[in-house]
Design a protein around this motif. Structure first.
Motif, short mmCIF file in Angstrom:
data_model
loop_
_atom_site.label_atom_id
_atom_site.label_comp_id
_atom_site.label_asym_id
_atom_site.label_seq_id
_atom_site.Cartn_x
_atom_site.Cartn_y
_atom_site.Cartn_z
N ALA A 9 0.77 -1.41 0.10
CA ALA A 9 0.08 -0.15 0.21
C ALA A 9 0.96 1.38 -0.13
CB ALA A 9 -0.84 0.12 1.25
N HIS A 40 -4.65 3.48 -4.84
CA HIS A 40 -4.09 2.01 -5.14
C HIS A 40 -4.23 1.26 -6.29
CE1 HIS A 40 -3.80 2.09 -0.27
NE2 HIS A 40 -4.76 3.29 -0.83
N LEU A 100 -1.82 -1.46 8.25
CA LEU A 100 -1.00 -1.68 7.35
C LEU A 100 0.49 -1.22 7.44
CD1 LEU A 100 -3.53 -0.35 4.81
CD2 LEU A 100 -2.86 -2.65 4.94
N SER A 120 -5.34 -2.75 -2.96
CA SER A 120 -5.51 -2.77 -1.43
C SER A 120 -7.00 -2.78 -1.30
CB SER A 120 -4.99 -1.58 -0.75
OG SER A 120 -3.63 -1.49 -1.25
#
Length: 348
Positions: free
Chosen positions: A2, A224, A147, A214
């Motif tokens: 990410a 993303h 994350l 993601s």
């Protein structure tokens, strides 16, 4: 991943920002009564807490006669008319209708380099959830921790926050129209079979799949997106499920390439190549599928105060202008509670 996808996309778009890089989107809800502008202001404040990409927005409210007075094709004009400082944050608009006081809309215009369409959708739903709950449902800090994002240096990747002028600055009307249909929800294979039929009908040569790297993450900010191309020969010989398998393999390879990027110079070089590379694929037919998002419809708590009915959007001009050329087009779809909402571009 990410971390790196966000950095790559921040460097992939022209700098500084121009209005052709913003995409508009509207979530429509069934409500007991519309929320006030103060409700919006209090709720969106939580979005800025520890957010490395956004610190403010332009917040307004507008009332239309009916939903028919605010179609997808008018969205870009709203950006031009209502958001003079489009280079500074994003536009957030409360939408209500004289014809039905039990409908509430959340309309936004985000710069695509900083926020992709699926993250915009998640922003809308977190904002509605925050207004209903009266507490922070964005949970930015939790998502960053989950994350393990590295955000300290993200500011050096952000596009310049100043106005720019180019030939796309006055585009009010997209060079295509959107045909909207609603059908019973289907499986991905049958959906891609439908896409294949449209692809062949238009004699397209490249299927451009816009896939979110993601998708399952709770992060409500960042771009993303991966751009994946399935060539005509592969489309022609494949079923819908085989097309899905083909671009999933492409996604794995794309992620490996992104994983190798390390320095700001690496990201700048890779980002600068994205749009020229897309341009080497003529007669593109784009696919942007959000999948089944029913779990975010707001029916899990206080459903009477706000439940998602529909989500409408279109890609920014910089991405979607090619959809108006010969042999090209774009199919966008989202599934909510058993209904598949389809948006298919047709040349104007």
């Amino acid at each position: 991943m990410a971390d790196k996808m966000i950095r790559l996309n921040l460097m992939a778009f022209p700098r500084p920002l121009n209005v052709a890089q913003f995409y508009p989107a509207l979530s429509t809800y069934s409500v007991e009564q519309p929320f006030s502008l103060d409700d919006f202001r209090d709720a969106v404040g939580h979005f800025f807490d520890e957010n490395p990409l956004f610190s403010k927005c332009h917040l307004i409210e507008r009332e239309f006669e009916s939903p028919e007075e605010f179609p997808v094709e008018s969205f870009q004009a709203i950006v031009l008319d209502e958001y003079p400082n489009y280079y500074d944050g994003f536009l957030l608009m409360s939408v209500t209708y004289k014809s039905d006081p039990n409908i509430q809309g959340i309309f936004t215009a985000f710069p695509m380099s900083i926020q992709d369409g699926y993250r915009c959708f998640r922003f809308h739903q977190a904002l509605m959830s925050t207004m209903k709950a009266g507490e922070d449902r964005f949970r930015i800090a939790e998502a960053i921790a989950e994350l393990q994002l590295q955000t300290a240096d993200l500011d050096q990747y952000l596009p310049a926050r100043k106005p720019s002028v180019d030939e796309n600055e006055t585009v009010r009307l997209m060079p295509w129209t959107v045909r909207e249909t609603v059908e019973p929800a289907g499986k991905i294979g049958s959906f891609l079979d439908m896409v294949k039929a449209e692809f062949q009908k238009r004699s397209s040569e490249n299927l451009l799949v816009m896939k979110n790297a993601s998708y399952g993450a709770s992060l409500p900010f960042g771009n993303h997106l991966m751009f994946l191309f399935v060539p005509r020969e592969a489309v022609d010989r494949s079923s819908g499920n085989q097309i899905r398998d083909y671009y999933k393999e492409l996604a794995v390879e794309a992620e490996k390439a992104v994983a190798e990027l390390e320095t700001p110079e690496d990201f700048a070089r890779a980002g600068a190549a994205v749009f020229p590379w897309i341009g080497t694929h003529p007669r593109r037919f784009g696919v942007n599928n959000y999948g089944d998002v029913s779990r975010y419809d707001g029916s899990d708590f206080l459903p009477a105060k706000g439940t998602l009915m529909q989500y409408q959007w279109h890609m920014p001009y910089i991405v979607s202008q090619g959809a108006a050329t010969e042999g090209s087009g774009m199919h966008m779809t989202i599934t909510i509670n058993g209904k598949a909402f389809h948006f298919l571009t047709e040349r104007r």
